[in-house]
Every structure is written in C-alpha cells, then in structure tokens.
Design an enzyme around this catalytic site. Structure first.
Site, PDB file in Angstrom:
ATOM      1  N   GLY A   1      73.944  70.806   1.666  1.00  0.00           N
ATOM      2  CA  GLY A   1      73.601  72.229   1.628  1.00  0.00           C
ATOM      3  C   GLY A   1      74.323  72.985   0.521  1.00  0.00           C
ATOM      4  O   GLY A   1      74.835  72.380  -0.407  1.00  0.00           O
TER       5      GLY A   1
ATOM      6  N   HIS B   1      70.380  70.276  -6.739  1.00  0.00           N
ATOM      7  CA  HIS B   1      69.673  69.769  -5.557  1.00  0.00           C
ATOM      8  C   HIS B   1      68.150  69.931  -5.732  1.00  0.00           C
ATOM      9  O   HIS B   1      67.376  69.035  -5.391  1.00  0.00           O
ATOM     10  CB  HIS B   1      70.087  70.550  -4.306  1.00  0.00           C
ATOM     11  CG  HIS B   1      71.535  70.429  -3.943  1.00  0.00           C
ATOM     12  ND1 HIS B   1      72.399  71.493  -3.996  1.00  0.00           N
ATOM     13  CD2 HIS B   1      72.270  69.374  -3.507  1.00  0.00           C
ATOM     14  CE1 HIS B   1      73.603  71.104  -3.598  1.00  0.00           C
ATOM     15  NE2 HIS B   1      73.557  69.829  -3.304  1.00  0.00           N
TER      16      HIS B   1
ATOM     17  N   SER C   1      77.706  72.444  -8.911  1.00  0.00           N
ATOM     18  CA  SER C   1      78.285  71.848  -7.704  1.00  0.00           C
ATOM     19  C   SER C   1      78.418  72.947  -6.658  1.00  0.00           C
ATOM     20  O   SER C   1      78.701  74.107  -6.995  1.00  0.00           O
ATOM     21  CB  SER C   1      79.664  71.276  -8.031  1.00  0.00           C
ATOM     22  OG  SER C   1      80.393  71.085  -6.838  1.00  0.00           O
ATOM     23  N   SER C   2      78.235  72.561  -5.393  1.00  0.00           N
ATOM     24  CA  SER C   2      78.365  73.548  -4.313  1.00  0.00           C
ATOM     25  C   SER C   2      79.764  74.140  -4.283  1.00  0.00           C
ATOM     26  O   SER C   2      79.968  75.259  -3.824  1.00  0.00           O
ATOM     27  CB  SER C   2      78.075  72.879  -2.969  1.00  0.00           C
ATOM     28  OG  SER C   2      76.813  72.285  -3.012  1.00  0.00           O
TER      29      SER C   2
ATOM     30  N   LYS D   1      75.490  63.070 -11.071  1.00  0.00           N
ATOM     31  CA  LYS D   1      76.744  63.826 -10.916  1.00  0.00           C
ATOM     32  C   LYS D   1      77.773  63.039 -10.086  1.00  0.00           C
ATOM     33  O   LYS D   1      78.948  63.011 -10.398  1.00  0.00           O
ATOM     34  CB  LYS D   1      76.413  65.152 -10.248  1.00  0.00           C
ATOM     35  CG  LYS D   1      77.544  65.891  -9.609  1.00  0.00           C
ATOM     36  CD  LYS D   1      78.190  66.781 -10.610  1.00  0.00           C
ATOM     37  CE  LYS D   1      79.352  67.583 -10.107  1.00  0.00           C
ATOM     38  NZ  LYS D   1      79.736  67.433  -8.744  1.00  0.00           N
ATOM     39  N   ASP D   2      77.294  62.407  -8.999  1.00  0.00           N
ATOM     40  CA  ASP D   2      78.182  61.614  -8.148  1.00  0.00           C
ATOM     41  C   ASP D   2      77.908  60.136  -8.423  1.00  0.00           C
ATOM     42  O   ASP D   2      77.370  59.413  -7.582  1.00  0.00           O
ATOM     43  CB  ASP D   2      77.934  61.962  -6.671  1.00  0.00           C
ATOM     44  CG  ASP D   2      78.232  63.428  -6.407  1.00  0.00           C
ATOM     45  OD1 ASP D   2      79.400  63.767  -6.246  1.00  0.00           O
ATOM     46  OD2 ASP D   2      77.278  64.240  -6.407  1.00  0.00           O
TER      47      ASP D   2
END
Ligand code: AMP
Length: 293
Positions: A40, A46, A194-195, A158-159
């Site tokens: 989320g 996303h 990034s969140s 990204k990850d």
C-alpha cells in the site's frame, strides 16, 4: 478539473476463501490472472506494475498487506504509512480489477513457523542488515501465490534482491508462476519512488538524491574504470554527501547475485543502501544495460 474515470468494477475482498472462489471461477473460464503484491501507500511505481499486468493478463489482482513478519524493526512497522482511502481512489481508476485487502489474522495463525533455505541470498546486503526480512517476504508471497494462483506476478526492479529471493523460492518449490520484472519509476530529480519517501523531512528529501547520483556516477565510471575503482570512488562520494549514512554500495553480477571484480558478466548491477535520518533508502541501477531510468 479533470474528471476521474472510476473503475466501478473494482472488487474488494478481505477473505481468502471468497477471493479464491471468485478467481477460481475466472480461471476456469480461461482468464489469466496477473498479480501485483504491495504494502500500500501506492505511488506511480506501484501503478506501473498494475499497467504492466493490464497489458499481459486478463484479470489484474493487486494486494495491499503490510506484512508484519518481514519487519525486523517494530518501529518501522508502526510507522509504515497506511493511507487506505487514497489507495482505494488510485485503484478505482481503470487498471486494477480486484483488490485483496486482508487483515493480519486472515493471513497468519498464532505461532506459525516458516523457514526456507534461500541459498545465502537472504544473508547478504539487505538480508544482512535486516535479519529475517526475506524469510518474512517469502512466507507472505508463498501464501499469496497459494491463494491467488496467478499466472504472472509483477515485481519492481527497485527491490532487486527481493526478486532474486522470490525467483529462488519459485524454482525451489516449483511454483507455477511467471515473474515479471518492471523498471524503477523515479521522481523528476531521480529519487526512486518509495512509500517511505513521505517520511523524509524536507532537508532529507533533498539529500536523498545522493543515492541516484551515486548510481549515475557508477554508470559513468563503468565506461573507463575497473570494478574495484568504481566501488572506491562511489563510496568516497557517498561518504562526502551530507545527511547520508551509507550502509553498502556493491557491484554484483545481476544473474548470480554475487559480488564481482571483473566486467565479464552479461548484466552488472550496482546496489546501494543508506540511512537518511530515520529512513532507510535503497536503490540500484544496471551498469551495462540500457533500460535503467
Ligand atoms: P512495496 O509496496 O514497497 O512492498 O512494493 C510493492 C511492489 O512495488 C514491489 O514489487 C516493489 O519493487 C515495487 N516498487 C516499489 N517502488 C517502485 C518503484 N519506484 N518503481 C517500480 N516498482 C516499485
């Protein structure tokens, strides 16, 4: 004002059994399922995964679940942003068909045990700094794959280490899913979205650009310098950046995910992590491949 086209058909499920029945039905009528797992606090990164899923699969399923078992730092878990109303607005725009939004007790029973051997991938870089993180990631991703049984699953570059870990698990456990890697989406100044970025103070937000700069510097140096020289120069650069507490800067073979000393590998990736105030930031960039930023 731009009128937002709401996807009135977004179906939201909180329970495993109901989403399973719904998706089983679609699958048996020949529809392919593309899955985008998230925690989320959705941003354009996303949404780019959802776009990619839209192009590839008949039905796009997104999950929002802040997975407690992958947080080795309880404060980080508490502070993780959870703007669910904003997320729903973003998901109601065309693109996503189904949202899986479970509570923690829907995903875990008390005293659950999980351990998978991950060929050392969970012991280095992020895994070394965040012990148990990739055990928690694989635990939840396996559960989500079991429930949703997607044909395709979409993950962000990204990850990158996360992708290697999940790739390993999928092979090891013979899970029938095709993993798709999507490029990193960045802010205008280069900071990877990034969140966690919203927790950066204004000054830290400006300082955070150093990670992207370190990667572009590495890419530039890659044209003329040896791998060990690049590492040295970039590490010196990062240590000179105000507010940046470098955790690692490494150059790896992107396929084997092992440190390299020569430039022989087909795809070479630089990976960086730093603390800026209370926030950890990670980023990466291919050094010898074009589709990077
Ligand atoms: P998260 O919500 O942070 O767990 O991320 C969910 C998915 O979005 C993961 O596959 C991430 O790699 C991906 N993602 C996060 N940030 C970005 C970004 N800036 N660009 C592309 N994908 C991203």
């Amino acid at each position: 004002m731009r009128s937002v086209k709401f996807n009135k058909n977004l179906k939201i499920f909180n329970r495993k059994d109901t989403i399973q029945i719904y998706l089983d039905d679609l699958r048996s009528s020949g529809k392919s399922i593309g899955f985008v797992p998230t925690m989320g606090a959705l941003h354009a990164g996303h949404l780019s995964l959802i776009d990619a899923a839209r192009k590839k699969a008949d039905v796009v399923v997104c999950s929002i679940f802040v997975n407690p078992t992958q947080f080795n730092d309880k404060k980080d878990l508490e502070n993780y942003p959870r703007p669910i109303e904003d997320d729903l607005k973003k998901l109601r725009q065309p693109g996503c068909d189904v949202l899986f939004l479970p509570e923690v007790d829907e995903m875990y029973i008390d005293s659950e045990f999980w351990e998978i051997e991950l060929g050392n991938l969970d012991k280095i870089l992020e895994g070394k700094i965040r012990p148990g993180h990739y055990q928690g990631v694989t635990q939840i991703v396996k559960k989500l794959f079991d429930i949703l049984k997607p044909e395709f699953a979409f993950f962000g570059q990204k990850d990158y280490q996360q992708i290697k870990v999940i790739e390993f698990m999928v092979k090891k456990l013979n899970i029938r899913v095709k993993l798709i890697i999507c490029p990193i989406i960045r802010e205008i100044d280069g900071l990877a979205m990034s969140s966690r970025n919203i927790n950066l103070l204004p000054e830290e937000r400006l300082q955070a650009i150093a990670l992207f700069q370190s990667l572009t510097l590495a890419r530039e140096l890659f044209k003329t310098k040896s791998v060990s020289r690049i590492k040295k120069e970039v590490q010196i650069f990062l240590r000179s950046c105000p507010g940046i507490e470098m955790e690692y800067f490494e150059i790896f073979n992107a396929r084997t995910f092992k440190s390299i000393n020569s430039k022989n590998a087909k795809t070479i990736i630089a990976l960086v992590a730093a603390r800026i105030g209370k926030i950890r930031i990670i980023d990466n960039m291919y050094l010898n491949k074009l589709n990077t930023y």
